[in-house]
Scaffold this motif. Structure first.
Motif, short mmCIF file in Angstrom:
data_model
loop_
_atom_site.label_atom_id
_atom_site.label_comp_id
_atom_site.label_asym_id
_atom_site.label_seq_id
_atom_site.Cartn_x
_atom_site.Cartn_y
_atom_site.Cartn_z
N ARG A 57 0.87 -1.40 0.23
CA ARG A 57 -0.15 -0.07 -0.13
C ARG A 57 0.87 1.19 -0.02
NH1 ARG A 57 -2.82 -4.75 0.94
NH2 ARG A 57 -5.07 -4.34 1.69
N TYR A 58 2.09 1.20 0.54
CA TYR A 58 2.82 2.59 0.90
C TYR A 58 4.10 2.30 0.22
CZ TYR A 58 -0.63 2.99 4.27
OH TYR A 58 -1.90 3.12 5.17
N LYS A 89 -4.51 -0.71 14.45
CA LYS A 89 -4.54 0.88 14.49
C LYS A 89 -5.85 1.29 14.71
CE LYS A 89 -0.30 1.33 11.88
NZ LYS A 89 0.29 1.67 10.63
N HIS A 111 9.27 4.40 8.38
CA HIS A 111 9.17 3.03 8.89
C HIS A 111 10.11 2.07 7.99
CE1 HIS A 111 6.30 -0.56 10.03
NE2 HIS A 111 7.08 -1.08 9.31
C1 HEM Z 1 12.56 -5.93 9.41
C2 HEM Z 1 12.32 -4.51 9.14
C3 HEM Z 1 11.06 -4.04 8.55
C4 HEM Z 1 10.91 -3.71 7.21
C5 HEM Z 1 11.98 -3.63 6.24
C6 HEM Z 1 9.58 -3.23 7.25
C7 HEM Z 1 8.90 -2.73 6.11
C8 HEM Z 1 7.50 -2.39 5.93
C9 HEM Z 1 7.02 -2.17 4.73
C10 HEM Z 1 7.63 -1.78 3.32
C11 HEM Z 1 5.63 -1.90 4.95
C12 HEM Z 1 4.52 -1.54 4.02
C13 HEM Z 1 3.96 -2.26 3.03
C14 HEM Z 1 3.17 -1.60 1.95
O1 HEM Z 1 3.45 -0.83 1.39
O2 HEM Z 1 2.01 -1.64 2.34
C15 HEM Z 1 5.27 -2.12 6.23
C16 HEM Z 1 4.18 -2.38 6.98
C17 HEM Z 1 4.09 -2.80 8.21
N1 HEM Z 1 4.72 -2.90 9.25
FE1 HEM Z 1 6.75 -3.16 8.96
N2 HEM Z 1 8.60 -3.46 8.36
C18 HEM Z 1 9.73 -3.87 9.20
C19 HEM Z 1 9.76 -4.30 10.46
C20 HEM Z 1 8.38 -4.09 11.29
C21 HEM Z 1 8.31 -4.27 12.71
C22 HEM Z 1 9.40 -4.82 13.62
C23 HEM Z 1 6.86 -4.23 12.98
C24 HEM Z 1 6.29 -4.59 14.20
C25 HEM Z 1 6.87 -4.18 15.35
C26 HEM Z 1 6.41 -3.72 11.82
C27 HEM Z 1 4.91 -3.49 11.72
C28 HEM Z 1 4.48 -3.30 10.35
C29 HEM Z 1 2.95 -2.98 10.26
C30 HEM Z 1 1.80 -3.10 11.31
C31 HEM Z 1 2.73 -2.74 9.00
C32 HEM Z 1 1.50 -2.20 8.28
C33 HEM Z 1 1.36 -0.58 8.36
C34 HEM Z 1 0.06 -0.36 7.69
O3 HEM Z 1 -0.09 -0.73 6.74
O4 HEM Z 1 -0.64 0.70 8.12
N3 HEM Z 1 7.27 -3.47 10.74
N4 HEM Z 1 6.62 -2.61 6.86
#
Ligand code: HEM
Length: 186
Positions: A57-58, A89, A111
């Motif tokens: 999405r992002y 959320k 993020h």
């Molecule tokens: C390992 C490193 C991490 C990377 C590279 C990463 C990368 C990403 C990316 C690219 C997205 C967005 C995907 C999209 O475009 O829809 C995302 C979403 C998300 N990530 Fe991470 N993330 C990492 C670690 C974490 C951690 C540790 C958590 C939790 C503590 C987390 C929780 C989330 C959540 C809840 C979303 C959904 C956000 C939303 O759609 O509102 N992420 N992450």
């Protein structure tokens, strides 16, 4: 569709379960990750959290390409530690428009930029469940890493939890696991 089954059986032993924010879920000893039907493991289940892998999405094209270039795959034999972090959320988040959410998520909270620093040590898979009937969370986030990266993962979650994005998190459970291989891995 991916099911995370918590109960008395599973390839992953639960080492710690921490309700970071909001209502906890029942503490269990084991977790199994299953694609498709939960079938024969159902009798040992105390809870099942379900989510689907979905489109991004992002992430921009540039971010997407960088993620793909750096990321590791799930199921690496040395990555015997994992985290399952279900997140919900707030209504305030979902009332924002897409461009406002993107501004908070990346322009202000960084993020993806923060996350990229931890690749490929941490392998990840995001599951969506907001649209699934009966699910309590919006996202089920899953991470796998080697024992020597436990501290790095700790630093990563600390950094993300201190961002503006996280002020919109109203429920979060932090579940840490160790692979013991009692059942087939995936
Ligand atoms: C390992 C490193 C991490 C990377 C590279 C990463 C990368 C990403 C990316 C690219 C997205 C967005 C995907 C999209 O475009 O829809 C995302 C979403 C998300 N990530 Fe991470 N993330 C990492 C670690 C974490 C951690 C540790 C958590 C939790 C503590 C987390 C929780 C989330 C959540 C809840 C979303 C959904 C956000 C939303 O759609 O509102 N992420 N992450």
């Amino acid at each position: 569709l991916v099911s995370f089954v918590g109960g008395s059986l599973g390839s992953w032993r639960i080492e710690n379960m921490e309700p970071v924010r909001g209502e906890p879920i029942p503490v269990v000893d084991f977790l199994e990750v299953l694609e498709g039907s939960i079938g024969s493991i159902a009798p040992s289940a105390r809870w099942v959290l379900r989510g689907t892998t979905s489109n991004e999405r992002y992430a921009t094209r540039r971010e997407h390409d960088e993620l793909v270039a750096r990321q590791g795959t799930l199921g690496r034999p040395h990555a015997t530690r994992a985290a399952l972090i279900p997140v919900r959320k707030s209504a305030a988040w979902w009332e924002l428009s897409q461009d406002e959410r993107r501004a908070i998520f990346e322009d202000r909270s960084r993020h993806i930029a923060i996350g990229l620093e931890y690749l490929p040590a941490v392998a990840r898979r995001l599951h969506h469940c907001r649209e699934l009937p009966g699910e309590q969370f919006d996202f089920l986030t899953w991470f796998e890493y080697a024992p020597e990266h436990v501290d790095a993962f700790e630093a990563l979650v600390r950094r993300l939890r201190s961002t503006e994005e996280w002020t919109y998190v109203e429920r979060e459970i932090d579940i840490r696991l160790a692979f013991h291989g009692g059942l087939t891995r995936r």
